[in-house]
Design a protein around this motif. Structure first.
Motif, mmCIF file in Angstrom:
data_model
loop_
_atom_site.group_PDB
_atom_site.id
_atom_site.type_symbol
_atom_site.label_atom_id
_atom_site.label_comp_id
_atom_site.label_asym_id
_atom_site.label_seq_id
_atom_site.Cartn_x
_atom_site.Cartn_y
_atom_site.Cartn_z
ATOM 1 N N SER A 191 8.609 5.487 -6.605
ATOM 2 C CA SER A 191 8.105 6.584 -5.775
ATOM 3 C C SER A 191 9.048 7.778 -5.788
ATOM 4 O O SER A 191 8.662 8.888 -5.406
ATOM 5 C CB SER A 191 7.897 6.107 -4.333
ATOM 6 N N ALA B 36 -4.245 5.538 -1.811
ATOM 7 C CA ALA B 36 -3.078 6.301 -1.369
ATOM 8 C C ALA B 36 -2.905 7.573 -2.199
ATOM 9 O O ALA B 36 -2.567 8.633 -1.669
ATOM 10 C CB ALA B 36 -1.824 5.434 -1.453
ATOM 11 N N ASN C 20 -5.294 9.236 -3.727
ATOM 12 C CA ASN C 20 -6.385 10.136 -3.382
ATOM 13 C C ASN C 20 -6.157 10.805 -2.028
ATOM 14 O O ASN C 20 -6.496 11.979 -1.831
ATOM 15 C CB ASN C 20 -7.702 9.363 -3.381
ATOM 16 N N GLN C 21 -5.563 10.061 -1.090
ATOM 17 C CA GLN C 21 -5.330 10.580 0.251
ATOM 18 C C GLN C 21 -4.061 11.442 0.322
ATOM 19 O O GLN C 21 -4.034 12.465 1.007
ATOM 20 C CB GLN C 21 -5.213 9.421 1.240
ATOM 21 N N TRP C 22 -3.010 11.017 -0.389
ATOM 22 C CA TRP C 22 -1.737 11.732 -0.341
ATOM 23 C C TRP C 22 -1.322 12.147 -1.762
ATOM 24 O O TRP C 22 -1.713 13.191 -2.229
ATOM 25 C CB TRP C 22 -0.671 10.869 0.328
ATOM 26 N N ASP C 23 -0.526 11.293 -2.429
ATOM 27 C CA ASP C 23 -0.127 11.573 -3.807
ATOM 28 C C ASP C 23 0.331 10.270 -4.458
ATOM 29 O O ASP C 23 0.333 9.212 -3.834
ATOM 30 C CB ASP C 23 0.972 12.631 -3.876
ATOM 31 N N ARG D 272 3.241 9.303 -5.340
ATOM 32 C CA ARG D 272 4.464 8.738 -4.774
ATOM 33 C C ARG D 272 4.140 7.794 -3.614
ATOM 34 O O ARG D 272 4.718 6.699 -3.517
ATOM 35 C CB ARG D 272 5.404 9.853 -4.320
ATOM 36 N N PHE D 273 3.247 8.208 -2.754
ATOM 37 C CA PHE D 273 2.860 7.327 -1.655
ATOM 38 C C PHE D 273 2.066 6.125 -2.175
ATOM 39 O O PHE D 273 2.050 5.066 -1.543
ATOM 40 C CB PHE D 273 2.042 8.094 -0.614
ATOM 41 N N SER E 127 2.932 2.367 -0.979
ATOM 42 C CA SER E 127 1.917 1.510 -0.366
ATOM 43 C C SER E 127 1.903 0.116 -0.979
ATOM 44 O O SER E 127 1.857 -0.901 -0.270
ATOM 45 C CB SER E 127 0.530 2.163 -0.500
#
Length: 403
Positions: free
Chosen positions: A79, A143, A145-148, A150-151, A155
Motif C-alpha cells: 500500500s 476498496a 472503487n471506493q477509495w484507491d 492503496r486502500f 483492506s
C-alpha cells in the motif's frame, strides 16, 4: 482452511485486480509487473527444502502462523508503493511465503489426518483456497472503487491477518497421533498417550523417503506434469483481468470474472475430490489439466462478458481439480511419513515452473501487444500435461510396519 483462505492475499488472481490501476499510475510494462511474481516464486523455491524438514518435525502451526503474518505485512507494505523496487521487495516477500511454506504445510497436515477419502478432505482445503480467491479480489476492487488501490491493499491485509493467524496459533494439530488418535482410514487408536509425538505409530500406508521416491517413475512423471501445467496456472491467472480489459470488458466485469473463476475452482475442487475416490487420481488429474486447456483456448475467442464468464468457469474448474488432486497424488504414491521432505525437495521445480508463466505472458504481450500467442502456448502445455498424468503409476515398495 483458514490459512488457505488467507494466503490468497498474495495470489496472482488477487494481484491481477491491481495490475491496471498500478500500471496506469506508474507506467510499468506487463513484463515489469510479472517479474515480481516470478522472482517471488524463485525465492519460495529456495526456502522450500528447509520448510519441508521443519513441517515433518511438527512445525505446521508455526509455519502457517508466521507465514500469514508475513503475507499480511507484505500487503501493508504494498500500500506504500512508490517505486518499482519497493513493489518488488514488498510483493516478493508475500509471494515467497505463498509459493513454498503454505503449499507444503497445508497439504502435509491434511494428508496426515486422512488416508481414506484423502481427495475429499483435500477438496475442502481447496474450497477455502477458492473462497479466498473469490472474496479477496472483490474486497480489493470494492476498496479501489471506493477509495484507491492503496486502500485496496490495506483492506485485504487486515482480512488476511484477522482470519489467518489466530486459528493456527490455537487450533492447529499436525497429526492425529499427537492427541491419541489415528488417521482416518486406520482402525483403532494410536498407541501413544495424549500429547506424545509421532515417533511410534502403526501406519498401514507405505512411505518413501525423498531418495527412495526419486528412484520411481511416478516421481518424475509428477515433476514433468508440474513443469507443463504450472506455467499455465500462473500465467493465465495473473493476466486474466488485463486480458479481459484488453478485449474491451470493463475492470469491474473483469474483477467479477476473476471471482467467478475462483468460485468455479471451489466447485471443481469438490467435484474432483469425489471423482478421485471413484476413478483414481491420475485419470482425474488428467481431466483437470484438459479442462484448463479448454478454458485457456476459450479465452482466445472472448468477445463479450458472457464468454468471459464461461471461460472463467471452465478454467477455474480445472484449477480446482489441480489444487485438490496434485497434493493427493504425491501423498498417495509416497505416503505421509516424509511427505513434507518430499514436497520440500520437489516444490522448487513446481514453483519455478509457476514463476515462468507470468513472465511468458508479460513478454509476449509486450512483443505482440496482446495475449493470443501466450494463450495458445498455454493451451498446448496443458494438453501435454494431461497426457503425462496418465503415466503416473503407483510405485511399489516392501510395506513396513513401525511398532
Amino acid at each position: 482452511m483458514a490459512a488457505n483462505f488467507s494466503r490468497q492475499g498474495a495470489a496472482v488472481a488477487t494481484l491481477s485486480i491491481f495490475v491496471v490501476p498500478m500500471s496506469q499510475e506508474f507506467g510499468w510494462s506487463m513484463t515489469e509487473f510479472s517479474g515480481a511474481v516470478s522472482l517471488g516464486g524463485v525465492l519460495g523455491a529456495l526456502i522450500s527444502p528447509k520448510i519441508g524438514f521443519l513441517v515433518d518435525r511438527g512445525g505446521v502451526g508455526k509455519v502457517l502462523t508466521i507465514g500469514t503474518l508475513l503475507i499480511g505485512g507484505s500487503l501493508l507494505a504494498l500500500s506504500m508503493t512508490n517505486t518499482l523496487i519497493w513493489f518488488y521487495i514488498a510483493f516478493c516477500l508475500g509471494r515467497m511465503v505463498f509459493a513454498g511454506p503454505f503449499e507444503i504445510a497445508i497439504t502435509s497436515a491434511v494428508a496426515n489426518w486422512f488416508i481414506e477419502l484423502r481427495g475429499r478432505a483435500m477438496s475442502f482445503a481447496t474450497l477455502a483456497h477458492s473462497i479466498g480467491l473469490t472474496a479477496l479480489p472483490l474486497i480489493a476492487f470494492g476498496a479501489i472503487n471506493q477509495w484507491d488501490w492503496r486502500f485496496g491493499w490495506i483492506s485485504i491485509a487486515i482480512t488476511v491477518i484477522l482470519l489467518g493467524v489466530f486459528p493456527n496459533i490455537f487450533l492447529m494439530i499436525q497429526r492425529p497421533e499427537d492427541v491419541g488418535l489415528s488417521p482416518y482410514g486406520v482402525s483403532g487408536r494410536a498407541p501413544e498417550a495424549f500429547g506424545q509425538t509421532f515417533d511410534k505409530t502403526i501406519d498401514t500406508e507405505t512411505s518413501f523417503t525423498l531418495r527412495e521416491a526419486s528412484q520411481t517413475r511416478a516421481f518424475w512423471m509428477l515433476i514433468a506434469f508440474s513443469l507443463f501445467i504450472y506455467p499455465v496456472q500462473a500465467g493465465v491467472s495473473l493476466h486474466q483481468a488485463p486480458h479481459l480489459f484488453d478485449r474491451g470488458i470493463s475492470l469491474g466485469m473483469a474483477a467479477t470474472a476473476v471471482s467467478i473463476f475462483s468460485f468455479s475452482a471451489a466447485i471443481g475442487g469438490i467435484i474432483f475430490g469425489q471423482s478421485e475416490a471413484r476413478f483414481g487420481v491420475r485419470q482425474s488429474l488428467a481431466a483437470s489439466a484438459w479442462l484448463m486447456a479448454l478454458g485457456t483456448a476459450s479465452m482466445l475467442v472472448v468477445s463479450d462478458v458472457w464468454m468471459a464468464f464461461l471461460s472463467a468457469v471452465i478454467f477455474g474448474a480445472g484449477i480446482g481439480g489441480l489444487m485438490t488432486l496434485l497434493p493427493v497424488a504425491w501423498a498417495n504414491n509416497f505416503g505421509r511419513e516424509n511427505l513434507g521432505s518430499i514436497r520440500g525437495g520437489t516444490l522448487p521445480i513446481q514453483t519455478l515452473a509457476q514463476a515462468s508463466g507470468p513472465l511468458i505472458s508479460g513478454i509476449f504481450f509486450d512483443i505482440s501487444n496482446g495475449y493470443s500467442l501466450s494463450l495458445t502456448i498455454f493451451t498446448i502445455l496443458a494438453g501435454i500435461a494431461g497426457l503425462l498424468a496418465l503415466f503416473v503409476g503407483k510405485p511399489s515398495k516392501k510395506r513396513r510396519r513401525i511398532l
